[in-house]
Design a protein around this motif. Structure first.
Motif, PDB file in Angstrom:
ATOM      1  N   ALA A 124       0.988  -1.313  -0.719  1.00 44.61           N
ATOM      2  CA  ALA A 124       0.127   0.154   0.263  1.00 44.61           C
ATOM      3  C   ALA A 124       0.698   1.618   0.337  1.00 44.61           C
ATOM      4  O   ALA A 124       0.812   2.118  -0.747  1.00 44.61           O
ATOM      5  CB  ALA A 124      -1.265   0.281   1.594  1.00 44.61           C
ATOM      6  N   THR A 125       1.629   1.437   1.460  1.00 44.57           N
ATOM      7  CA  THR A 125       3.250   2.458   0.535  1.00 44.57           C
ATOM      8  C   THR A 125       3.630   2.567  -0.663  1.00 44.57           C
ATOM      9  O   THR A 125       3.013   3.868  -1.296  1.00 44.57           O
ATOM     10  CB  THR A 125       3.902   2.170   1.943  1.00 44.57           C
ATOM     11  OG1 THR A 125       3.093   2.002   3.241  1.00 44.57           O
ATOM     12  CG2 THR A 125       5.235   3.615   1.508  1.00 44.57           C
ATOM     13  N   HIS A 127       2.273   2.248  -3.285  1.00 35.68           N
ATOM     14  CA  HIS A 127       0.860   2.186  -4.447  1.00 35.68           C
ATOM     15  C   HIS A 127      -0.007   2.666  -4.164  1.00 35.68           C
ATOM     16  O   HIS A 127      -1.232   2.974  -4.010  1.00 35.68           O
ATOM     17  CB  HIS A 127       0.255   1.302  -4.708  1.00 35.68           C
ATOM     18  CG  HIS A 127       1.018   0.053  -5.893  1.00 35.68           C
ATOM     19  ND1 HIS A 127       2.320  -0.835  -5.137  1.00 35.68           N
ATOM     20  CD2 HIS A 127       1.305  -0.315  -6.791  1.00 35.68           C
ATOM     21  CE1 HIS A 127       2.841  -1.499  -5.456  1.00 35.68           C
ATOM     22  NE2 HIS A 127       2.544  -1.169  -6.989  1.00 35.68           N
ATOM     23  N   ARG A 128       0.076   3.906  -3.487  1.00 32.88           N
ATOM     24  CA  ARG A 128      -0.567   5.177  -2.759  1.00 32.88           C
ATOM     25  C   ARG A 128      -1.595   5.598  -3.609  1.00 32.88           C
ATOM     26  O   ARG A 128      -2.691   6.472  -3.312  1.00 32.88           O
ATOM     27  CB  ARG A 128       0.107   6.548  -1.479  1.00 32.88           C
ATOM     28  CG  ARG A 128      -0.542   7.580  -1.282  1.00 32.88           C
ATOM     29  CD  ARG A 128      -0.896   6.744   0.255  1.00 32.88           C
ATOM     30  NE  ARG A 128      -2.256   6.744   0.404  1.00 32.88           N
ATOM     31  CZ  ARG A 128      -3.096   6.593   1.250  1.00 32.88           C
ATOM     32  NH1 ARG A 128      -2.587   5.565   2.374  1.00 32.88           N
ATOM     33  NH2 ARG A 128      -4.325   6.386   2.042  1.00 32.88           N
ATOM     34  N   ASP A 129      -1.073   5.305  -4.965  1.00 32.60           N
ATOM     35  CA  ASP A 129      -1.873   6.220  -6.265  1.00 32.60           C
ATOM     36  C   ASP A 129      -2.937   5.184  -6.259  1.00 32.60           C
ATOM     37  O   ASP A 129      -4.084   6.473  -6.018  1.00 32.60           O
ATOM     38  CB  ASP A 129      -1.506   6.729  -6.837  1.00 32.60           C
ATOM     39  CG  ASP A 129      -0.344   5.362  -7.831  1.00 32.60           C
ATOM     40  OD1 ASP A 129      -0.325   4.061  -6.533  1.00 32.60           O
ATOM     41  OD2 ASP A 129      -0.267   5.237  -8.917  1.00 32.60           O
ATOM     42  N   VAL A 131      -4.653   3.297  -3.281  1.00 28.77           N
ATOM     43  CA  VAL A 131      -5.028   3.975  -2.155  1.00 28.77           C
ATOM     44  C   VAL A 131      -6.212   4.598  -2.422  1.00 28.77           C
ATOM     45  O   VAL A 131      -7.194   3.897  -2.008  1.00 28.77           O
ATOM     46  CB  VAL A 131      -4.578   3.512  -0.989  1.00 28.77           C
ATOM     47  CG1 VAL A 131      -4.854   4.102   0.237  1.00 28.77           C
ATOM     48  CG2 VAL A 131      -3.792   2.531  -0.911  1.00 28.77           C
ATOM     49  N   ASP A 132      -5.705   5.600  -3.275  1.00 32.71           N
ATOM     50  CA  ASP A 132      -6.241   6.880  -3.238  1.00 32.71           C
ATOM     51  C   ASP A 132      -7.230   6.915  -3.800  1.00 32.71           C
ATOM     52  O   ASP A 132      -8.797   7.102  -3.794  1.00 32.71           O
ATOM     53  CB  ASP A 132      -5.285   8.119  -3.341  1.00 32.71           C
ATOM     54  CG  ASP A 132      -4.842   8.519  -1.940  1.00 32.71           C
ATOM     55  OD1 ASP A 132      -4.716   8.132  -0.935  1.00 32.71           O
ATOM     56  OD2 ASP A 132      -3.760   9.355  -2.497  1.00 32.71           O
TER      57      ASP A 132
END
Length: 403
Positions: A124-125, A127-129, A131-132
């Motif tokens: 998740a860190t 691939h933060r985009d 997640v958002d």
């Protein structure tokens, strides 16, 4: 239990466990979502499982304790009335909604990537985009299944073959940023907590980690009747070191009472309000148990309490299975006396009994009639015509086939 009593016979320990797990009550089947949720509340947690060869496991505990009920009440309690919610309790679980604040520390651990959640935290860190984007889609379109996310991605053959969308949503589920809105053919549909969970629950002050763990341990103690330190930790899968500290605190407070149990090498503990049921109360107990039932899900405890060796063979190659694919133990009185391998043959409308056996020292004549009654009731509850025995292996199967 008298104040001076500091030891239990194994029979007393079994009766305590059976009463705590609601097998010694003559209660009627639940007729409302609230009544069903009350059963789950006293158990503390019901484990979910996707295997549907008979019926999905989380429907069985209420049937085992109360007999035939409308299984749609479970969906009503969980997904309409919001009396239950899904989260990681024992494993993937249904829990009373008021337990939500008691598990916020676990969500915080997941957010930090502690232990089990480290891999998803890293994903998740990086691939933060994604997640958002997933959160934004839920806000605009939710509730959604993982496959419905735009650019959800294909299965990568990684964790359980999850797609990138599934990994992102499960990460958000574990940290509490999304929750289960409902199920669609058992596929989880995700949504934002503010659209799912009652406001009163979401706004309940988050208790300190130590307090929450003590309360979870007490819920487990009440639901088990008598338990070892391992049992108390396992019921809600508490971290071992912290569970040991919480146990000491609860004993010091007098909320858990140390007791020795006949045949147990380990120290036992009782809820301070526990009372030993009369021996006569077990006379009418008869129930087929899900392999994930909270009475027997901890295999060491099951062996310690009932002298019953039970292991899942779902993931065992067919030629190596001893008892079968989806095996339900038969509880009779205060003993587990037999096991049967069952399958719902929905196309032909029958409950298949693919195999079964009695436990050492148990006479088949003692088992056959109550087992047949349980199988008939189970078949009727599942909407199947009746049961049919497809095996002649063993004395129990041959006797059952003759009925």
């Amino acid at each position: 239990m008298g104040a001076a009593k500091n030891s239990l016979s194994i029979g007393e320990a079994r009766r305590l466990a059976l009463e705590a797990q609601q097998f010694l009550e003559a209660g009627a089947p639940p007729r409302s979502g609230k009544a069903l949720a009350d059963i789950v509340r006293r158990l503390g947690v019901v484990q979910m499982d996707s295997v549907n060869v008979l019926v999905r496991s989380h429907y069985l505990p209420v049937f085992s304790r109360r007999g035939s009920y409308k299984s749609a009440l479970l969906e009503r309690a969980a997904y309409d009335e919001r009396l239950l919610f899904e989260y990681w309790g024992h494993e993937a679980s249904l829990l009373p909604v008021e337990a939500y604040p008691l598990l916020r520390w676990r969500m915080d651990d997941a957010r930090k990537g502690v232990g089990t959640w480290g891999r998803l935290k890293r994903y998740a860190t990086s691939h933060r985009d994604l997640v958002d984007a997933a959160l934004e889609q839920l806000r605009e379109r939710g509730p959604l299944g993982a496959s419905e996310l735009t650019d959800a991605g294909k299965s990568k053959g990684s964790w359980w073959g999850w797609s990138q969308g599934k990994e992102i949503l499960e990460w958000l589920f574990w940290i509490g940023d999304v929750t289960t809105a409902r199920r669609r053919n058992f596929e989880r549909l995700y949504d934002l907590p503010e659209r799912v969970l009652p406001e009163s629950v979401r706004k309940t002050p988050v208790p300190a980690r130590e307090h929450a763990q003590r309360e979870l341990m007490m819920i487990g103690a009440r639901a088990m009747g008598v338990a070892t330190a391992r049992d108390l930790r396992d019921y809600f899968r508490l971290p071992a070191k912290e569970a040991a500290t919480r146990l000491s605190e609860l004993v010091e407070e007098g909320r858990l009472v140390p007791v020795s149990v006949e045949g147990w090498k380990q120290q036992g503990y009782l809820h301070h309000e526990a009372k030993i049921p009369r021996a006569s109360k077990v006379a009418d107990v008869a129930a087929l148990l899900s392999p994930f039932d909270s009475l027997i899900w901890e295999r060491q405890r099951t062996e310690r309490l009932f002298d019953f060796h039970f292991r899942l063979e779902i993931y065992t190659p067919m030629h190596k299975r001893v008892h079968g694919y989806y095996v339900l133990p038969l509880l009779l009185g205060d003993r587990v006396v037999a096991r049967v391998d069952l399958k719902s043959e929905r196309q032909s409308g029958v409950l298949q009994v693919k195999g079964g056996s009695v436990e050492p020292g148990v006479a088949p004549d003692r088992v056959i009639e109550p087992l047949a009654k349980q199988l008939s009731e189970l078949a009727a509850w599942l909407g199947l015509g009746n049961y049919t025995v497809t095996s002649r292996k063993g004395e129990l199967m041959r006797a059952l086939k003759k009925l």
